[in-house]
Enzyme design. Structure first.
Site, PDB file in Angstrom:
ATOM      1  N   GLU A   4       0.862  -1.186   0.000  1.00 43.12           N
ATOM      2  CA  GLU A   4       0.000   0.000   0.000  1.00 43.12           C
ATOM      3  C   GLU A   4       0.898   1.236   0.000  1.00 43.12           C
ATOM      4  OE1 GLU A   4      -4.241  -1.023   2.140  1.00 43.12           O
ATOM      5  OE2 GLU A   4      -2.543  -0.656   3.460  1.00 43.12           O
ATOM      6  N   ASN A  12      -6.397  -2.904   6.224  1.00 38.55           N
ATOM      7  CA  ASN A  12      -6.709  -3.160   7.630  1.00 38.55           C
ATOM      8  C   ASN A  12      -8.069  -2.587   8.017  1.00 38.55           C
ATOM      9  OD1 ASN A  12      -4.471  -4.680   8.147  1.00 38.55           O
ATOM     10  ND2 ASN A  12      -3.255  -3.025   9.009  1.00 38.55           N
TER      11      ASN A  12
END
Ligand code: 3HC
Ligand code: NAI
Length: 646
Positions: free
Chosen positions: A437, A475
């Site tokens: 990411e 997440n």
């Protein structure tokens, strides 16, 4: 533009396919090949034909863009049959990759020559289909059943040297491929190898097929193409060539229209779109000649290993000498593991380790191109690190944080020249997991952002740009997924039923098993931190377990009980007691309904992420789930699942 051209070198014709970017077998290419066969057969001055390709690769396969549309003639099996039955022998000269339909064209040629760095393969199963132009039928005849089963059901390409050993190609041409192939063609013996379609197929005992089917079914967990490919290979050994071709083609066409193939095509194009964001086109990147990692724990060691695997020299900074030793030992353990699994030779592992300098002295970073911080997840500790980096690093060095949950803007506060700062969020184990990411702050400059993407390319990672929010993309969805799994349990669904449903869906592990493996305490501490900061974070079922000392496998129990030295999960009476009062009476829900609930919850969070601009494209969210969290690739990702085609 003419995509297939013919040139002459004396009595040898050189047919060149030139269909950028990868010479895919579009209708025009198939047509061009058929016309070339006819023209060259009619030309008495031609003795043999070399088939070569322009650009970076040999034919990389059928044109995936045509898969959503009805097939247009001439069909590939017919074009290949024309090549195979041509009066003049065709010789494939392979550079780059001969994949799928590209390798099938090569199988129609009498000889397959290749440059040393070339590779060949039948990757169709990775697109949810089987070879559709004789790949299964001809490969068993060329290289035997075992080689064919491996090649076709895994879809993995093989390099030229290995391909020779396996009997998939005839020889490697050193130096200029085209002239080497022409010389080969000029010196053909009178006696040519029999075309593959006229050769007999070897047969295998029933037990071979049963074993192969069992092994593949276990590996693929619900993916259909590899098993259908095996069925084609089996048929290729049991019936005549034409019948086997017909069976393979029907299987190919049926699968081409399947949901799994649509999902895998979606992932194929998503993976190719992600590394090249349009706004970064033409932006120059910063140099990436060496790197440093701050912190040699779980993530730091994994990131350092990833850098070394990509050939970058690494400096590893730790707090004190003992921690440096531990960090280097962590790295050594990673390389030793690779040696044990046969992925690395001992010599290579030593070289990887020799390329790492451990130190406590930040002055060692004065000439680093890139520094990644992977210290404890505490703002004050991270800020201290960036104070040091701001002092010692070159003004154009890229400075990155691997934080999971902290706000990168806060970490970068006070850093001189914050344009060079960026979040680069790796996933554990960082040398294995493909996802990266990339999290710019509002101050990150374009060159730093572009360097993040360049780093992903260098490390062989799948980069996804993420905006700043708690947990970024992955997440944040994970939190929602776990919350929904807990909601099911509160509703009375058994913990083991939830895990079994997600395994049946295609995950390697269900949400509770995965938490037991990774540890429940990390997310617990994060929630506690938020509570301490005054945020209203409702108590989770996981909190109850952690407070009772159940942190997962490492404490002998979490959502399940574990026996020492045994990773098998056993439903736990203690958990039942601890959660009693929080859970409604048992309510059975079938596996599909459970999976639907959880995947829909992920997708709804994904929609919110898109609406907030935290992700740029739905397909990026799918890549995050597939490459970071084990979402089954052949399901296309949660966003694909809720799309009209999914
Ligand atoms: N059809 C259409 N476009 C394709 C393509 C294909 N088979 N393979 C690659 N492309 C496109 C990509 O989408 C990309 O387009 P973009 O530049 O517009 O984004 C461009 O070609 C370059 O692709 P890569 O970024 O992947 O280039 P690389 O140089 O990194 O890799 C490659 C080259 C190894 C050839 C890689 O592209 C690849 O693996 N391609 C897929 C090969 C494949 O799966 N072939 C089997 C197809 S199915 C088949 O053949 C069925 C048959 O049996 C009938
Ligand atoms: P860890 O606890 O295993 O390692 C942290 C390391 O940093 C320790 O070796 C410690 O000695 C070192 N360290 C602490 N302060 C230091 C300092 N001032 N200078 C140099 N070294 C220092 O932690 P882990 O799991 O590796 O996490 C590191 C970072 O990566 C955290 O920000 C975490 O949120 C993030 N992260 C963790 C993931 C995981 O799965 N563990 C996944 C992705 C990101």
């Amino acid at each position: 533009m003419t995509v297939v051209t013919i040139a002459r070198e004396g009595k040898i014709a050189v047919v060149t396919v030139d269909n950028p970017p990868v010479n895919a077998l579009s209708q025009a290419v198939r047509q061009g090949l058929c016309e070339a066969v006819a023209a060259l057969d009619a030309d008495p001055g031609v003795a043999a034909v070399v088939l070569t390709c322009a650009g970076r690769t040999f034919i990389a396969g059928a044109d995936v863009n045509e898969f959503g549309k009805p097939p247009q003639p001439p069909h590939l099996p017919d074009a290949i049959s024309a090549i195979e039955m041509a009066a003049k022998p065709w010789i494939a000269a392979i550079h780059g990759s001969a994949l799928g339909g590209g390798f099938e064209v090569a199988l129609g040629c009498r000889f397959r020559l290749a440059a040393r760095e070339a590779s060949v393969g039948l990757p169709e199963v990775t697109l949810g289909i089987v070879p559709g132009a004789g790949g299964t039928v001809r490969t068993v005849r060329l290289a035997g059943v075992e080689v064919a089963v491996d090649l076709v059901t895994t879809g993995k390409p093989v390099r030229a040297l290995r391909a020779i050993e396996l009997g998939l190609i005839d020889r490697i041409v050193e130096g200029d491929l085209r002239s080497g192939a022409v010389t080969f063609a000029e010196n053909l013996a009178d006696e040519l190898p029999v075309p593959l379609s006229l050769r007999a197929a070897p047969s295998m005992p029933e037990t071979f097929w049963e074993n192969a089917e069992g092994a593949i079914a276990k590996r693929v967990r619900g993916e259909i193409a590899p098993l259908r490919a095996l069925a084609c290979l089996r048929r290729a050994t049991e019936v005549d060539f034409a019948s086997a071709m017909a069976f393979e083609r029907t299987t190919f066409l049926n699968l081409r229209a399947s949901k799994q193939a649509a999902a895998l095509r979606h992932v194929f194009f998503a993976e190719r779109a992600a590394p090249r964001p349009a706004p970064l086109a033409g932006i120059e990147t910063r140099p990436l000649r060496n790197a440093a990692v701050i912190g040699g724990g779980t993530m730091g060691a994994g990131i350092a290993a990833a850098f070394r695997d990509a050939g970058l020299p690494v400096i590893l900074i730790e707090r004190d000498d003992a921690a440096v030793e531990r960090g280097l030992a962590n790295l050594k353990a990673i390389f030793d593991g690779a040696v044990k699994r046969g992925r690395l030779t001992e010599v290579a592992a030593e070289a990887r380790l020799a390329g790492v300098i451990g130190s406590t002295d930040y002055a060692a970073l004065a000439d680093c191109d890139l520094v990644i911080e992977a210290v404890f997840e505490e703002l004050s500790v991270k800020r201290q690190v960036f104070d040091e980096l701001g002092r010692v690093c070159r003004a154009d060095a890229v400075l990155a944080t691997n934080t999971s949950y902290l706000d990168p803007r806060e970490i970068a506060q006070g850093l001189p020249r914050p344009g060079r700062f960026i979040g680069l969020h790796f996933f554990s184990p960082a040398n294995v997991m493909k996802l990266l990411e990339i999290v710019p702050t509002p101050e990150t400059d374009a060159a730093t952002l572009a360097t993040g993407f360049a780093l992903a390319r260098l490390l062989g990672k799948v980069p996804v740009r993420a905006g700043i929010c708690e947990g970024f993309i992955g997440n944040r969805i994970l939190k929602r997924y776990r919350a929904e799994a807990e909601a099911l349990v509160r509703q009375g669904v058994a913990i083991a039923d939830v895990d079994a449903a997600m395994r049946a869906f295609g995950f390697a592990m269900g949400p509770f098993e995965a938490q037991d493996l990774g540890g429940l305490d990390i997310a617990f501490l994060q929630r506690e931190g938020a509570r301490a900061a005054g945020l209203d974070v409702p108590e989770t079922l996981g909190d109850i377990l952690v407070r009772a000392g159940r942190k997962g496998q490492k404490t002998g129990g979490g959502w399940y009980d574990y026996k020492p030295g045994d990773r098998r999960a056993h439903p736990s009476q203690e958990v039942d007691q601890l959660l009693h009062g929080h859970i409604k009476p048992a309510a059975a829900l079938d596996a599909a309904a459970i999976a639907d609930r959880l995947v829909s919850a992920m997708a709804r969070e994904g929609e919110a992420i898109l609406a907030e601009g935290v992700a740029e494209r739905a397909s990026d969210i799918d890549l995050v789930e597939i490459h970071g969290y084990g979402f089954p690739r052949w399901r296309g990702g949660p966003m694909f699942c809720i799309s009209p085609g999914g």
